[in-house]
Design a protein around this motif. Structure first.
Motif, short mmCIF file in Angstrom:
data_model
loop_
_atom_site.label_atom_id
_atom_site.label_comp_id
_atom_site.label_asym_id
_atom_site.label_seq_id
_atom_site.Cartn_x
_atom_site.Cartn_y
_atom_site.Cartn_z
N THR A 99 0.83 -1.21 0.00
CA THR A 99 0.00 0.00 0.00
C THR A 99 0.86 1.26 0.00
OG1 THR A 99 -0.21 -0.05 2.42
CG2 THR A 99 -1.93 -1.15 1.14
N ASP A 100 2.06 1.18 0.57
CA ASP A 100 2.95 2.35 0.55
C ASP A 100 3.33 2.72 -0.89
OD1 ASP A 100 2.86 2.50 3.26
OD2 ASP A 100 4.92 1.85 3.62
N GLY A 101 3.30 1.74 -1.77
CA GLY A 101 3.73 2.00 -3.14
C GLY A 101 2.60 2.27 -4.11
N LEU A 102 1.38 2.07 -3.70
CA LEU A 102 0.24 2.28 -4.59
C LEU A 102 -0.34 3.68 -4.38
CD1 LEU A 102 -1.61 -1.16 -4.17
CD2 LEU A 102 -0.33 -0.39 -6.18
N ALA A 103 -0.72 4.33 -5.46
CA ALA A 103 -1.42 5.61 -5.35
C ALA A 103 -2.81 5.35 -4.76
CB ALA A 103 -1.52 6.26 -6.71
N GLY A 132 -8.24 7.63 -1.86
CA GLY A 132 -8.58 8.07 -3.22
C GLY A 132 -8.51 6.88 -4.15
N PRO A 133 -8.69 7.12 -5.43
CA PRO A 133 -8.64 6.02 -6.40
C PRO A 133 -7.29 5.30 -6.34
CG PRO A 133 -9.44 8.03 -7.43
CD PRO A 133 -8.93 8.42 -6.08
N VAL A 134 -7.34 3.99 -6.27
CA VAL A 134 -6.10 3.20 -6.17
C VAL A 134 -5.55 2.94 -7.57
CG1 VAL A 134 -5.10 1.00 -5.47
CG2 VAL A 134 -6.78 2.14 -4.01
N SER A 135 -4.28 3.17 -7.75
CA SER A 135 -3.65 2.86 -9.03
C SER A 135 -2.17 2.52 -8.81
CB SER A 135 -3.79 4.03 -10.01
OG SER A 135 -3.12 5.18 -9.50
N TRP A 136 -1.60 1.89 -9.82
CA TRP A 136 -0.19 1.48 -9.77
C TRP A 136 0.66 2.60 -10.35
CZ3 TRP A 136 3.56 0.11 -13.56
CH2 TRP A 136 4.62 -0.69 -13.11
N CYS A 187 -11.64 -3.61 -3.50
CA CYS A 187 -10.87 -4.82 -3.77
C CYS A 187 -10.55 -4.95 -5.26
CB CYS A 187 -11.67 -6.03 -3.27
SG CYS A 187 -10.85 -7.60 -3.48
N LEU A 188 -11.53 -4.69 -6.10
CA LEU A 188 -11.32 -4.84 -7.54
C LEU A 188 -10.40 -3.75 -8.07
CD1 LEU A 188 -14.91 -5.91 -8.59
CD2 LEU A 188 -12.92 -7.36 -8.19
N ALA A 189 -10.48 -2.57 -7.51
CA ALA A 189 -9.56 -1.50 -7.91
C ALA A 189 -8.12 -1.87 -7.51
CB ALA A 189 -9.97 -0.19 -7.26
N ILE A 190 -7.98 -2.40 -6.34
CA ILE A 190 -6.63 -2.82 -5.90
C ILE A 190 -6.12 -3.95 -6.80
CG2 ILE A 190 -5.36 -3.92 -4.02
CD1 ILE A 190 -7.34 -2.47 -2.09
#
Lengths: 332, 401
Positions: free
Chosen positions: B85-89, B112-116, B162-165
């Motif tokens: 999680t520290d590395g994901l937006a 906020g929205p999770v993204s790589w 979950c699906l966004a992650i």
């Protein structure tokens, strides 16, 4: 209507700031042999006192010691009983926390007070009434592994726990406790056990004397159970109204005769609880209730939140109360 | 994908391939470094360097002992959630929350929205893989666990979070595979919890793993046992960890099983004979072709010496069954080709078996707790907590990682 803001039980015992981690350091020192049990208990006392003060300062009318001495809701009861050995850790409902299973290896015997000493300490520290919390007999039985022929069934074990808890309630009443809460998440999450749950609450209710007995039904939706619970000699039913739609429907349609503790501040998330929105959520439930006093509380103990967030939650709780009845409606 | 499929990727494993679930105990030097870091006399960079040395140490130990598929040992100072999680937006660090007693972990917040954004674990995996010819598992914490073990202040539903992650993690998995990872392990300890949403977890894992071009292991801490698994869902993986030996009929077709040999800290510490017997039972239940031999997540909670002893015993037990069980009629040596990619594995194991009897001494270090007179036993049930939560008990100083 009289409406009071009340702690649901647990509260974070440490915070993120270095100065808020004293208890954690104490446990580490205890483990390494640098701190005695008595010295550890002293630190626990000081943390409990600080939590009582924090709740009072936030404006709660009825407070707890935060259950700061509890390793978990099961073993804190079990360790005072002969006949139980500590078992493995298991997840405790949908809380993200764990409890140590109770391995029942012989007849249960209460060898010392479960929480009465903690109540006496808290009551002496607090300028507000203190609610004392016990884990209920059904939840204890469900968290146990029977390894003895002394208890051939879950029901028999639950009845044994109920007798022990009734003795403890008697001790609490003798010590002056006026607000006692039984946490029965198993009853909220397993409606099939309703009949047994209701039966095991009876001896506890008989022991309460003039004290107010609350039954907390968090971590589930007890909607189906409410008609049966309405017939019990319980003074207060504590119900999560944010995550239990069937219970809310039942409360609006046919309010039970008991007074209510409505879980209206979210104990599962760090989101802010909008005061006006929460007040609106409460309106249809409160509309059908009697004079009270009723309670507003969180949807469970706050120990699963960071301490800063938990602090915001109890402040929100007092503000929601004030938004509905005005600060004059709170306990003077 | 199964063992032949792995061979096509260039990874040649023997039947009963031996591996470790992940966490291994911090080395004494790393413990000291953590203490120094807690006293602010060691910098973040210096602590990270010591953690890297500890990882390298454990890779060497595993190779020396003869494990077939190695792990990083989870020497990183962060737990298995924050590591990703520290590395994901979209995530922000959270505060400490209590798990049990005085065990805490940081629970991140989905704000906020999770993204790589960029590779999170690729460089670390590459560095350790370069130290060994054995395959090193690339471990990624699964989307369901990341969602369940975070506060959601953005999506409003666990499924959406979950699906966004999962979508974000697919990028990480692609990056790992592009870097050469052949064996992925998705850690999903949250599936052991009451009310675990297996269908959601399966849907999310499909996003992460479908067509990824690697052998995918799901480690759940025995949530994979048929008794506890939601029968409506099947995790889209090649290998699932199991504990029970009577559920092979319910394991999805084509899915291998990793059996934990050790019930660490159980009342009866397993003897060598008990370990051998358990492994034979596992072979009977699952067959040699689909069976891997695994350690518990709990290895991270014991002392380094004991962890090493556990691994030794694991390798010895598997080697005995591969090479010495024909008398029992359950395994044929002809059916057990030596791993082409790991020629030293079985030979090493035989040497270990001839020189060491360690199993009888294996037990978890029980930690005293105030209240009970009897020291509690740690068992498989606390696998997740022990794996992800550093405790003062482990490091002698408060440290939430």
């Amino acid at each position: 209507m009289e409406l009071q803001a009340v702690s649901a039980g647990s509260y974070p015992r440490i915070g993120d700031a270095t100065g808020e981690q004293r208890l954690r350091y104490a446990y580490a020192s205890f483990r390494s042999g640098e701190l005695t049990v008595a010295a550890l208990r002293q630190v626990e006392d000081e943390v409990a006192a600080s939590i009582l003060s924090e709740q009072i300062a936030a404006g709660l009318d009825l407070v707890t010691d935060g259950l700061v001495r509890w390793y978990d809701p099961i073993s804190h009861m079990a360790q005072a009983l002969m006949g139980i050995a500590p078992g493995p850790l298991r997840p405790y409902f949908d809380t993200g926390s764990e409890y140590r299973q109770a391995l029942v290896r012989g007849p249960l015997l209460r060898t010392r007070a479960l929480v009465a000493d903690e109540y006496i300490f808290a009551a002496a520290q607090s300028t507000r009434p203190v609610r004392v919390v016990l884990t209920g007999p059904l939840t204890l039985a469900r968290a146990s592994v029977i390894e003895t022929p002394a208890y051939p069934s879950l029901a028999i074990l639950a009845r044994s726990y109920a007798e022990i808890l009734a003795t403890e309630v008697g001790a609490l009443v003798a010590a002056g406790a006026q607000h006692i809460q039984i946490d029965e998440p198993a009853l909220a999450s397993e409606p099939d056990l309703l009949e047994l749950g209701a039966e095991t609450l009876t001896p506890i209710a008989e022991a309460k004397g003039a004290a107010e007995l609350a039954l907390a039904l968090f971590h589930g939706d007890p909607g189906r159970a409410l008609p049966t619970l309405a017939a019990l000699p319980i003074d207060v039913l504590a119900i999560d109204i944010l995550h239990a739609p069937r219970a809310v429907e039942a409360l609006i349609g046919a309010p039970p005769p008991q007074r209510l503790a409505l879980g209206v501040v979210d104990a599962t998330n760090v989101n802010s609880d909008d005061v006006e929105s929460r007040a609106r959520t409460l309106e249809p439930v409160l509309a059908g209730l009697g004079a009270g006093p009723h309670y507003l509380t969180s949807t469970g103990g706050l120990e699963h939140l960071p301490r800063a967030s938990a602090h915001e939650k109890i402040i929100s709780l007092a503000r929601i109360r004030n938004a509905i009845v005005g600060s004059a409606g709170a306990t003077a | 994908m199964n063992r032949p499929g792995l061979a096509e990727l260039g990874v040649h494993l023997p039947p009963l391939a031996v591996t470790s679930a992940g966490p291994l105990p911090a080395t004494p030097a790393l413990r000291e470094a953590r203490r120094a870091h807690a006293r602010a006399v060691l910098s973040d960079a210096e602590l990270a360097e010591e953690a890297q040395r500890a990882s390298e140490h454990w890779v060497g130990v595993q190779e020396r002992l003869g494990l077939d598929v190695l792990v990083d040992g989870a020497q990183d100072v962060r737990d298995l959630v924050c590591r990703f999680t520290d590395g994901l937006a979209g995530f922000t660090p959270g505060g400490l929350v209590r798990i049990y007693g005085d065990r805490y972990r940081r629970k991140p917040i989905i704000a906020g929205p999770v993204s790589w954004r960029a590779p999170i674990s690729v460089e670390g995996w590459q560095t350790l893989q370069s130290l060994t010819t054995r395959p090193l598992k690339a471990r990624v914490t699964g989307p369901y666990t990341l969602a369940r073990w975070s506060f959601d202040a953005h999506y409003g539903s666990r499924a959406a979070a979950c699906l966004a992650i999962a979508t974000a993690l697919r990028h990480e998995v692609n990056a790992l595979v592009a870097a050469g990872a052949k064996v992925l392990q998705l850690d999903e300890p949250a599936l052991t919890e009451p009310g675990a949403e297996w269908e959601l977890a399966a849907e999310a894992l499909r996003l992460v793993t479908t067509g990824v071009g690697a052998y995918v292991i799901a480690h759940t801490g025995h949530g994979g046992d048929p008794e506890s698994r939601d029968p409506r869902s099947e995790l889209p993986v090649d290998n699932l960890d199991v504990w029970n030996l009577d559920g092979s009929a319910h394991l999805p077709e084509g899915v291998d099983a990793t059996i934990d040999v050790f019930a660490l800290g159980a009342p009866d510490t397993p003897t060598s004979e008990a370990i051998d017997a358990r492994l034979r039972e596992a072979v009977d239940a699952y067959g040699t072709e689909r069976l891997w031999v695994g350690s518990s997540w709990h290895l991270g909670a014991v002392t380094p010496d004991r962890a090493e002893a556990h691994l030794e015993a694991l390798v010895r037990a598997a080697a005995t069954l591969r090479g010495g069980s024909t008398a029992a009629g359950d395994v044929s040596p002809e059916a057990m080709p030596v791993a082409e990619g790991a020629p030293a594995a079985i030979a090493t194991a035989v040497i270990v078996a001839a020189s060491t009897e360690v199993a009888a001494e294996t037990e978890v270090d029980a930690q005293p707790e105030p209240g009970f007179e009897e020291a509690p036993q740690e068992t498989e049930a606390s696998v997740a907590a022990s794996a992800v939560i550093g405790t003062p008990a482990e490091d002698d100083a408060p440290d939430e990682q």
